[in-house]
Write an enzyme that holds these catalytic residues in place. Structure first.
Site, PDB file in Angstrom:
ATOM      1  N   ALA A 124       0.846  -1.201   0.000  1.00 12.90           N
ATOM      2  CA  ALA A 124       0.000   0.000   0.000  1.00 12.90           C
ATOM      3  C   ALA A 124       0.878   1.246   0.000  1.00 12.90           C
ATOM      4  CB  ALA A 124      -0.926  -0.013   1.212  1.00 12.90           C
ATOM      5  N   GLU A 244      10.055  -4.349  -9.546  1.00 10.43           N
ATOM      6  CA  GLU A 244       8.629  -4.152  -9.817  1.00 10.43           C
ATOM      7  C   GLU A 244       8.415  -3.639 -11.234  1.00 10.43           C
ATOM      8  OE1 GLU A 244       4.754  -1.633  -8.149  1.00 10.43           O
ATOM      9  OE2 GLU A 244       6.655  -1.571  -7.055  1.00 10.43           O
ATOM     10  N   GLY A 366       4.729   3.495 -11.095  1.00 14.08           N
ATOM     11  CA  GLY A 366       5.371   4.732 -11.531  1.00 14.08           C
ATOM     12  C   GLY A 366       4.938   5.030 -12.951  1.00 14.08           C
ATOM     13  N   ASN A 368       4.635   6.464 -16.781  1.00 13.70           N
ATOM     14  CA  ASN A 368       5.673   6.557 -17.808  1.00 13.70           C
ATOM     15  C   ASN A 368       6.328   7.934 -17.827  1.00 13.70           C
ATOM     16  OD1 ASN A 368       5.208   3.932 -18.427  1.00 13.70           O
ATOM     17  ND2 ASN A 368       4.470   4.279 -20.511  1.00 13.70           N
TER      18      ASN A 368
END
Length: 381
Positions: A124, A244, A366, A368
């Site tokens: 989270a 990730e 995140g 682009n």
């Protein structure tokens, strides 16, 4: 294309996994999409077969294998459907935080049940008012005796409904300067007092992936659930975001390959004006362009994965792959739908689902735009 970092053992593992998914996932995937949930029974079956957290040490139920096995798992899950992204998040994003930064007691308490599927994890970070700017999260955790008192709200949380362990990014020192030094990571367990789940979010795509709001109102979290050290949460996040984002790139590349293959098969059989659609020059040019983009993407991605497995710092290249491959996959989804004609807009054709599922890959882990900012910064701009 043979991945240069995979051995015959990895490919045997792929065959076994694919056989498992053909029995336990492919026949039920559309039902899961309609029901808006992947059943816990599937997680447990994955665990029983050793497909959850295989890189963990054997003492925690893993197989102590290299990360090439994770690549195989994530590719094969994406071939089934993008909504299985929560499994990759569990295996390769959340559990590694516990394994890397957790205490011996924490690992012994949680990891064995993560490998069996008894425990599903989530992370989270995102808040209603804070996305990529993690240093400015507003969720606080103030130590009071033996517990942290956690207050705040998180949103867009993958595995949010079913999760048993939630790794929460929070401020243990709201007055820290600079702000990121106040960020810590706490594990909140399912039955923690003051922890509740909001609505399961209704998304454009990824329908069977449970995404939710999480609410913490004077939530009591034992101080023993702190991961690593206070104030180092932001550093831990930055260290793990490379993997990730690499996962997102792997899924995007795999989705592009799947969509291209399906479209190739379709245009060879679909006729217009008395001949297969594949014989029209426009179709051939579009497919030639897509094939080239896919081959170039795969070559770059495979090199990047090999470097990541070797333990190299490839943050800049990962940022490049994350934005470029997700952008390419979005374009390929649109072009493949167009080549399907009216049928591409019908739910009975998989391209319609792929078209819905792929756009969010350019947003999560995140955006682009953030990836381009990272690239520019690391270029010295």
């Amino acid at each position: 294309m043979k991945h240069p970092y995979l051995t015959d053992e990895h490919e045997m593992f792929r065959k076994s996994l694919r056989k498992f998914l053909e029995k336990e996932a492919y026949p039920y995937y559309e039902k899961w999409e309609e029901e808006r949930m992947i059943p816990r029974s599937f997680w447990k079956k994955m665990g029983e077969q050793g497909y959850l957290c295989p890189d963990l040490d054997e003492e925690y139920g893993g197989s102590n294998v290299d990360w090439g096995y994770a690549v195989v798992i994530n590719e094969e899950l994406e071939r089934v459907g993008s909504s299985l992204v929560g499994v990759g998040l569990h295996n390769d994003i959340v559990v590694p935080y516990i394994n890397s930064y957790g205490t011996a007691e924490q690992k012994k308490r949680w990891l064995p049940r993560c490998t069996t599927g008894e425990m599903i994890t989530a992370i989270a970070m995102t808040e209603p008012g804070t996305g990529s700017d993690l240093a400015n999260i507003q969720t606080t955790a103030i130590l009071d005796g033996d517990h942290y008192i956690l207050n705040g709200q998180k949103t867009f949380i993958t595995n949010g409904i079913q999760s048993d362990l939630v790794l929460v990014a929070c401020k243990t020192n709201p007055k820290a300067v600079p702000k990121h030094k106040g960020v810590s990571l706490l594990v909140v367990e399912r039955d923690a007092p003051g922890f509740s789940r909001g609505r399961k979010l209704n998304k454009v795509g990824l329908h069977s992936q449970d995404t939710a709001e999480l609410i913490f109102e004077d939530c009591l979290v034992p101080k023993e659930n702190l991961i690593g050290e206070e104030g180092k949460g932001f550093l831990y996040l930055m260290e793990k975001l490379q993997q990730e984002r690499l996962l997102v790139a792997i899924a995007a590349q795999t989705a592009a390959e799947v969509m291209f293959k399906q479209t190739m098969e379709y245009v060879k059989t679909r006729e217009a004006f008395g001949r297969p659609v594949a014989q029209f020059q426009n179709t051939q040019f579009k497919l030639a362009e897509m094939a080239t983009d896919i081959e170039m993407g795969r070559a770059f991605l495979d090199q990047l994965i090999a470097e990541h497995i070797e333990g190299r710092d490839v943050v800049t290249k990962v940022s490049m792959a994350k934005w470029k491959l997700t952008d390419t996959a979005k374009r390929i989804a649109a072009e493949c739908m167009q080549l399907h004609g009216g049928y591409g807009y019908m739910e009975e054709y998989e391209i319609a689902r792929r078209f819905r599922d792929i756009p969010v890959a350019s947003i999560y882990a995140g955006t682009n735009e953030i990836m381009k900012t990272i690239i520019a910064k690391n270029l010295g701009l």
